[in-house]
Design a protein around this motif. Structure first.
Motif, short mmCIF file in Angstrom:
data_model
loop_
_atom_site.label_atom_id
_atom_site.label_comp_id
_atom_site.label_asym_id
_atom_site.label_seq_id
_atom_site.Cartn_x
_atom_site.Cartn_y
_atom_site.Cartn_z
N PRO A 75 41.49 43.16 28.25
CA PRO A 75 40.13 42.64 28.11
C PRO A 75 39.85 41.60 29.20
N VAL A 76 38.74 41.79 29.92
CA VAL A 76 38.35 40.89 30.99
C VAL A 76 36.90 40.47 30.76
N VAL A 77 36.67 39.17 30.74
CA VAL A 77 35.31 38.63 30.73
C VAL A 77 34.94 38.38 32.18
N PRO A 78 34.02 39.16 32.74
CA PRO A 78 33.74 39.04 34.18
C PRO A 78 33.11 37.70 34.54
N LEU A 79 33.53 37.18 35.68
CA LEU A 79 32.92 35.97 36.24
C LEU A 79 31.65 36.35 36.99
N THR A 80 30.79 35.36 37.22
CA THR A 80 29.64 35.60 38.08
C THR A 80 30.05 35.61 39.55
N ASN A 81 31.16 34.93 39.87
CA ASN A 81 31.69 34.91 41.23
C ASN A 81 32.73 36.01 41.39
N THR A 82 32.66 36.74 42.51
CA THR A 82 33.70 37.72 42.81
C THR A 82 34.91 37.01 43.41
N LEU A 83 36.06 37.67 43.35
CA LEU A 83 37.30 37.10 43.87
C LEU A 83 37.89 38.03 44.92
N LEU A 84 38.34 37.46 46.01
CA LEU A 84 38.98 38.24 47.06
C LEU A 84 40.39 38.64 46.62
N GLU A 85 40.78 39.85 46.95
CA GLU A 85 42.14 40.31 46.67
C GLU A 85 42.95 40.16 47.96
N SER A 86 43.64 39.02 48.07
CA SER A 86 44.41 38.73 49.28
C SER A 86 45.73 38.09 48.87
N PRO A 87 46.64 38.88 48.28
CA PRO A 87 47.89 38.30 47.77
C PRO A 87 48.66 37.56 48.85
N GLY A 88 49.08 36.35 48.50
CA GLY A 88 49.87 35.54 49.41
C GLY A 88 49.06 34.78 50.44
N ARG A 89 47.73 34.98 50.45
CA ARG A 89 46.88 34.33 51.46
C ARG A 89 45.73 33.61 50.75
N PRO A 90 45.95 32.38 50.32
CA PRO A 90 44.90 31.65 49.61
C PRO A 90 43.67 31.45 50.49
N ASP A 91 42.51 31.50 49.85
CA ASP A 91 41.25 31.45 50.59
C ASP A 91 40.28 30.53 49.84
N ALA A 92 39.69 29.58 50.55
CA ALA A 92 38.74 28.66 49.93
C ALA A 92 37.53 29.40 49.37
N ALA A 93 37.28 30.64 49.83
CA ALA A 93 36.16 31.42 49.31
C ALA A 93 36.34 31.76 47.83
N ASN A 94 37.58 31.67 47.32
CA ASN A 94 37.83 31.94 45.90
C ASN A 94 37.62 30.72 45.01
N ALA A 95 37.37 29.55 45.60
CA ALA A 95 37.31 28.32 44.82
C ALA A 95 36.26 28.37 43.72
#
Length: 338
Positions: A75-95
């Motif tokens: 079960p997933v409650v979707p966020l209004t913000n999308t998330l980048l799939e970049s394993p091992g590479r943190p990105d401020a765009a996911n904040a």
């Protein structure tokens, strides 16, 4: 605020570039845990599952739909913000998505949609780069609670394992800064929160606290530092005067063997490593980070984002599963005591 054992646990996504998504996926695949839902991006979770060789059925739900879907899909409650799939590479765009996940989990707890929340690990740097102004999870949760209720809270970090519970009075500060930060009032305030939560959430009617000394041999009557006489000993006296069972200051090197652990319910430690080394040594994969002193239940796996293994399939969900089980137990005890 409603809290009931029939309610699911809200799980935050954490930093999606870390192992948080994999932990949620693995925990659901095993289903050896209470029902939970993830506050995340369904597409990112499906992509991570594929990266680690898993076909993941996902059900987009509201929290109330968790129980009906949990056996057949994550079960997933979707966020209004999308998330980048970049394993091992943190990105401020996911904040934005990371903080939204936390905020919505807190809101679900306050609105009676979740019995408690479990937070997956976050990485502070990418959040700071995006303007996040809190030292970490705990301080942000305290702020959100204060915004909701108008009250002030002292969030306290407890590490809870099968054989030991420890609480650091000072946390993420350099060792050289511990003595000036350590005060009698801080020790007493921290121990009060611990005793209160041990009673209402851990169902321990008369908690026993063991208070560690700061210095080797608890200062050895001042021969190895005056702080234990001047700061710690008065705190222990004040706690006992309030009716809280406390002993100390105790030499930390003799506090954590099996016979010693049988004499107390939680150890109040003076600094980070004094608290974390023994509990992680005894049960690294089963130890859970619990935030005490908040008006909702929050637990967390006791490890970081592990960017180095994200997306490899090597992440083990043991600590997340332990965090989910503990959150459910705390919710049940709190409900029974209400």
């Amino acid at each position: 605020m409603p809290s009931h054992t029939a309610l699911p646990i809200a799980v935050t996504i954490g930093d999606p570039s870390g192992i948080g998504p994999e932990l949620a996926i693995r925990a659901w695949l095993g289903r050896d845990c209470p029902p939970f839902y993830v506050l995340g991006d369904p597409a990112q979770l499906v992509a991570r599952a594929a990266a680690v060789g898993v076909t993941l059925p996902v059900a987009e739900v509201e929290p109330s739909g968790t129980a009906a879907e949990f056996r057949r899909a994550l079960p997933v409650v979707p966020l209004t913000n999308t998330l980048l799939e970049s394993p091992g590479r943190p990105d401020a765009a996911n904040a934005a998505g990371i903080t939204e996940s936390i905020e919505r989990a807190v809101d679900d707890c306050f609105r009676g949609r979740a019995a408690g929340m479990v937070t997956n690990p976050i990485a502070k740097k990418s959040l700071y780069d995006a303007g996040f102004r809190f030292p970490g999870h705990t301080e942000f949760l305290g702020y959100l609670a204060e915004q909701e209720t108008g009250e002030t809270y002292l969030p306290v970090m407890m590490l809870a394992g099968p054989a030991l519970r420890t609480v650091p009075v000072t946390i993420h500060v350099p060792l050289s800064e511990v003595p000036p930060l350590l005060t009698t009032d801080l020790i007493v305030s921290t121990a009060r929160v611990v005793a209160a939560d041990l009673r209402c959430r851990f169902a321990i009617a008369s908690p026993r606290l063991a208070v560690a000394g700061l210095n080797p041999h608890a200062g050895e009557d001042g021969a190895m530092g005056a702080e234990d006489i001047r700061v710690v000993k008065p705190a222990v006296a004040a706690l006992n005067a309030e009716g809280i069972k406390a002993t100390g200051p105790l030499p930390a090197d003799t506090m954590f063997h099996e016979r010693a652990r049988a004499t107390y319910d939680a150890a109040i430690c003076m600094y980070h490593d004094q608290a974390l080394i023994p509990v992680k040594t005894l049960a690294f994969d089963e130890t859970v980070n619990v935030t005490l002193g908040l008006p909702f239940i929050r637990t967390s796996p006791d490890h970081g984002t592990a960017f180095d293994i994200a997306g490899t399939g090597k992440a083990r969900p043991d600590s997340l599963i332990a965090a989910l089980k503990l959150a459910a137990r705390l919710a049940a005890a709190e409900h029974a005591a209400a």
